[in-house]
Design a protein around this motif. Sequence first.
Motif, PDB file in Angstrom:
ATOM      1  N   UNK A 128       0.823  -1.216   0.000  1.00  0.00           N
ATOM      2  CA  UNK A 128       0.000   0.000   0.000  1.00  0.00           C
ATOM      3  C   UNK A 128       0.852   1.259   0.000  1.00  0.00           C
ATOM      4  N   UNK A 129       1.969   1.251   0.738  1.00  0.00           N
ATOM      5  CA  UNK A 129       2.827   2.439   0.786  1.00  0.00           C
ATOM      6  C   UNK A 129       3.520   2.653  -0.558  1.00  0.00           C
ATOM      7  N   UNK A 130       3.971   1.592  -1.191  1.00  0.00           N
ATOM      8  CA  UNK A 130       4.591   1.738  -2.511  1.00  0.00           C
ATOM      9  C   UNK A 130       3.604   2.355  -3.502  1.00  0.00           C
ATOM     10  N   UNK A 131       2.382   1.890  -3.475  1.00  0.00           N
ATOM     11  CA  UNK A 131       1.338   2.424  -4.349  1.00  0.00           C
ATOM     12  C   UNK A 131       1.080   3.902  -4.039  1.00  0.00           C
ATOM     13  N   UNK A 132       0.981   4.234  -2.756  1.00  0.00           N
ATOM     14  CA  UNK A 132       0.743   5.614  -2.340  1.00  0.00           C
ATOM     15  C   UNK A 132       1.896   6.523  -2.777  1.00  0.00           C
ATOM     16  N   UNK A 133       3.116   6.101  -2.523  1.00  0.00           N
ATOM     17  CA  UNK A 133       4.273   6.932  -2.861  1.00  0.00           C
ATOM     18  C   UNK A 133       4.396   7.135  -4.366  1.00  0.00           C
ATOM     19  N   UNK A 134       4.015   6.131  -5.127  1.00  0.00           N
ATOM     20  CA  UNK A 134       4.051   6.265  -6.588  1.00  0.00           C
ATOM     21  C   UNK A 134       3.118   7.373  -7.070  1.00  0.00           C
ATOM     22  N   UNK A 135       1.940   7.474  -6.451  1.00  0.00           N
ATOM     23  CA  UNK A 135       0.965   8.486  -6.880  1.00  0.00           C
ATOM     24  C   UNK A 135       1.151   9.834  -6.190  1.00  0.00           C
TER      25      UNK A 135
ATOM     26  N   UNK B 146       4.463  11.246  -5.454  1.00  0.00           N
ATOM     27  CA  UNK B 146       5.928  11.333  -5.456  1.00  0.00           C
ATOM     28  C   UNK B 146       6.464  12.744  -5.247  1.00  0.00           C
ATOM     29  N   UNK B 147       5.615  13.732  -5.355  1.00  0.00           N
ATOM     30  CA  UNK B 147       6.067  15.120  -5.241  1.00  0.00           C
ATOM     31  C   UNK B 147       5.907  15.690  -3.825  1.00  0.00           C
ATOM     32  N   UNK B 148       5.482  14.876  -2.871  1.00  0.00           N
ATOM     33  CA  UNK B 148       5.223  15.361  -1.515  1.00  0.00           C
ATOM     34  C   UNK B 148       6.329  14.964  -0.554  1.00  0.00           C
ATOM     35  N   UNK B 149       6.462  15.769   0.519  1.00  0.00           N
ATOM     36  CA  UNK B 149       7.383  15.454   1.605  1.00  0.00           C
ATOM     37  C   UNK B 149       6.574  15.457   2.896  1.00  0.00           C
ATOM     38  N   UNK B 150       6.809  14.487   3.753  1.00  0.00           N
ATOM     39  CA  UNK B 150       5.972  14.275   4.931  1.00  0.00           C
ATOM     40  C   UNK B 150       6.731  14.554   6.219  1.00  0.00           C
TER      41      UNK B 150
ATOM     42  N   UNK C 142      12.108   5.045   1.647  1.00  0.00           N
ATOM     43  CA  UNK C 142      11.782   5.811   0.441  1.00  0.00           C
ATOM     44  C   UNK C 142      10.812   6.966   0.700  1.00  0.00           C
ATOM     45  N   UNK C 143      10.173   6.994   1.851  1.00  0.00           N
ATOM     46  CA  UNK C 143       9.234   8.075   2.146  1.00  0.00           C
ATOM     47  C   UNK C 143      10.013   9.394   2.182  1.00  0.00           C
TER      48      UNK C 143
END
Length: 158
Positions: free
Chosen positions: A13-20, A22-26, A130-131
């Motif tokens: 789920x995190x890989x899918x989320x990060x793929x969509x 990718x321009x954000x920083x948390x 990768x986050x």
Amino acid sequence: MTKYEVLALLIHDMEKFLHTHSDLQFYALAFDCNAEYANFLVCMNTIEEFEKTLQWYQKKYETYDQEENILDLRYNPGDWEYTDISQVDLFSEEELSAKYQDDIEKQCEEIMNFCEDILRDFKKTDVFEKIPKTSDFIAFCIDHDEDVKEALERQNII
């Protein structure tokens, strides 16, 4: 679910989320737990979304200029933008009933400990690395109705 099944789900789920996204920083990741029902949501937030939320609260409520309320808002996943990265159901109602009968206090304590154990292992994964993180990024578990400050103190974050 076993811990390894949960970790596999979280990684996927995190890989899918990060793929969509990718321009954000948390600045934070939280397991927003509901120990009574043995489930949790994986949530994250950005500084930009926090600042929007803070401004909205400050316009509506006078108390959101106080440091304690700002801290509470900053780390309350119920007020975050990204609250549905993953949803994990650890046990069915039948499994909970068989394991704990009516001992809700023991159940909640053990479920929170299990969630914290899962988070510790998740933090060791490649996908966690990768986050895109701010320098003050934190990851923590919080029971849904728990006080934010207490949750952070319990995990030695503040």
